[in-house]
Design a protein around this motif. Sequence first.
Motif, mmCIF file in Angstrom:
data_model
loop_
_atom_site.group_PDB
_atom_site.id
_atom_site.type_symbol
_atom_site.label_atom_id
_atom_site.label_comp_id
_atom_site.label_asym_id
_atom_site.label_seq_id
_atom_site.Cartn_x
_atom_site.Cartn_y
_atom_site.Cartn_z
ATOM 1 N N ALA A 156 49.377 -49.384 -11.309
ATOM 2 C CA ALA A 156 48.815 -49.872 -12.580
ATOM 3 C C ALA A 156 47.480 -49.200 -12.872
ATOM 4 C CB ALA A 156 48.671 -51.387 -12.567
ATOM 5 N N ASN A 157 47.410 -47.898 -12.588
ATOM 6 C CA ASN A 157 46.158 -47.147 -12.775
ATOM 7 C C ASN A 157 46.220 -46.382 -14.094
ATOM 8 O OD1 ASN A 157 43.815 -46.227 -10.611
ATOM 9 N ND2 ASN A 157 44.053 -44.815 -12.333
ATOM 10 N N PRO A 158 45.260 -46.549 -14.982
ATOM 11 C CA PRO A 158 45.282 -45.822 -16.261
ATOM 12 C C PRO A 158 45.195 -44.315 -16.063
ATOM 13 C CG PRO A 158 43.185 -46.973 -15.953
ATOM 14 C CD PRO A 158 44.078 -47.425 -14.844
ATOM 15 N N PHE A 159 45.861 -43.575 -16.943
ATOM 16 C CA PHE A 159 45.834 -42.122 -16.842
ATOM 17 C C PHE A 159 46.075 -41.473 -18.198
ATOM 18 C CE2 PHE A 159 50.262 -43.286 -16.173
ATOM 19 C CZ PHE A 159 50.994 -42.312 -16.855
ATOM 20 N N THR A 160 45.635 -40.225 -18.295
ATOM 21 C CA THR A 160 45.830 -39.420 -19.496
ATOM 22 C C THR A 160 46.362 -38.058 -19.085
ATOM 23 O OG1 THR A 160 44.010 -40.508 -20.674
ATOM 24 C CG2 THR A 160 44.706 -38.357 -21.499
ATOM 25 N N VAL A 161 47.389 -37.594 -19.756
ATOM 26 C CA VAL A 161 47.965 -36.279 -19.483
ATOM 27 C C VAL A 161 47.385 -35.278 -20.466
ATOM 28 C CG1 VAL A 161 50.083 -34.922 -19.319
ATOM 29 C CG2 VAL A 161 50.112 -37.355 -18.711
ATOM 30 N N LEU A 162 46.887 -34.153 -19.938
ATOM 31 C CA LEU A 162 46.408 -33.056 -20.776
ATOM 32 C C LEU A 162 47.425 -31.929 -20.702
ATOM 33 C CD1 LEU A 162 43.831 -34.748 -20.124
ATOM 34 C CD2 LEU A 162 42.538 -32.615 -20.220
ATOM 35 N N THR A 163 47.908 -31.459 -21.848
ATOM 36 C CA THR A 163 48.949 -30.438 -21.821
ATOM 37 C C THR A 163 49.009 -29.656 -23.127
ATOM 38 O OG1 THR A 163 51.308 -30.047 -21.377
ATOM 39 C CG2 THR A 163 50.749 -31.996 -22.674
ATOM 40 N N LYS A 164 49.623 -28.488 -23.056
ATOM 41 C CA LYS A 164 49.997 -27.707 -24.232
ATOM 42 C C LYS A 164 51.517 -27.619 -24.359
ATOM 43 C CE LYS A 164 46.165 -24.318 -24.611
ATOM 44 N NZ LYS A 164 45.262 -24.620 -23.480
ATOM 45 N N SER A 165 52.243 -28.228 -23.436
ATOM 46 C CA SER A 165 53.666 -27.959 -23.288
ATOM 47 C C SER A 165 54.577 -29.040 -23.867
ATOM 48 C CB SER A 165 54.001 -27.777 -21.806
ATOM 49 O OG SER A 165 55.400 -27.637 -21.624
ATOM 50 N N PRO A 166 55.613 -28.641 -24.594
ATOM 51 C CA PRO A 166 56.624 -29.594 -25.063
ATOM 52 C C PRO A 166 57.428 -30.222 -23.939
ATOM 53 C CG PRO A 166 56.696 -27.561 -26.359
ATOM 54 C CD PRO A 166 55.813 -27.286 -25.183
ATOM 55 N N LEU A 167 57.357 -29.671 -22.717
ATOM 56 C CA LEU A 167 58.122 -30.223 -21.605
ATOM 57 C C LEU A 167 57.737 -31.665 -21.313
ATOM 58 C CD1 LEU A 167 60.231 -29.711 -19.371
ATOM 59 C CD2 LEU A 167 58.360 -28.856 -17.929
#
Length: 366
Positions: A183-194
């Motif tokens: 239950a740890n908050p997170f943010t994904v940083l990406t340029k990819s449609p994957l």
Amino acid sequence: MRVLLILMRRDATSRPDSQSGDQGQARPAEPQAIMSAEQQSAEQQSIVGAGPARPRIERQAVTRVFDGITCYEVPARAALERVSDAAELPFTWGASPYRGCEAGCGYCAARRGHRYLGLDPGRDFSTRIVVKTDLARRLRRELASARWGGEPVALGLTGDCYQPAEEIYRLMPGVVRALADAANPFTVLTKSPLILRDLDLLRDAAKVTQVGVMVSVGFVDDRVRRAVEPGAATPQRRLEVCAALNDAGIPCGVLMAPILPLVTDSSDHLLATVRRAAEAGAVSVTPVVLRLPSGVREGYLGWLEREHPGLVPRYQALYGKGQVAEEGYRRRIAEQVRALAETYGIGGQARRWRRRRSPDRQLALV
């Protein structure tokens, strides 16, 4: 001298078995040769005149080659790493399955990390990728530690966590599950449609913790993208991903990074980027001006010298001998973007700007 190289193609037969999910260990089918890192080192030492020393990372990694991209499989020494204040990002902690990135962005500040591995931050960054195969398992252990305070974690700071290597190793599902189980908050940083592959996992995680995505779109001029982001998806494609995530209930903002001084910092460039972010339904826009740490500065200024020689003296004045642009300039850019975001209603309670998507601008998502 024999060196461990396992040649594989990116297809269904070459993908690792992901039954374990969290660990994401690669299990290639019928490798041509297998030799441990210790065996490689012993054999090299037994050869007289073996030539120049291999990169440091090769001495401790299992090496595989996929379609011309060299992957160094290593255990993660630590999953959670502090984010440098110099990055000017709203995160204190980060975790990254990969170091290096096939997108090959010429301005990427993560390039400097390749120097510590004995690799070239220029030519090797996009072709020699470090893969932390046990990151999910290590992350679970650190998240469960009594010393961990549950701070938000940013994913993908040293290399896009959804770059093409992720199609082979499939590490992110295990990472997302580890964070969700804690239950740890997170943010994904990406340029990819994957990232859309894991949409259901992200939605499940969002039921138990705060989940966000920031799609990196520093500018929307595709001519500039072809010059400095040769392996990345087009800005339009990334903004479509932003729209798809928001429509699916995953809050997605735009990381407006980097803004390139004297190249993409004009009023027209900034306005176009913020407007397009608003059209995609971005919940936030975060501007970050280009950084030029050692290992990045040389390559980027070399590109400027070739393509825009008249800008080099102005960059030298703006950056001096440091890695960040002059503070007054950064403050002015941030204020311009803040004002534009307010105009278009990004991040506000009331959306004054109505999202507009025309058929000729909306591309297929798959």
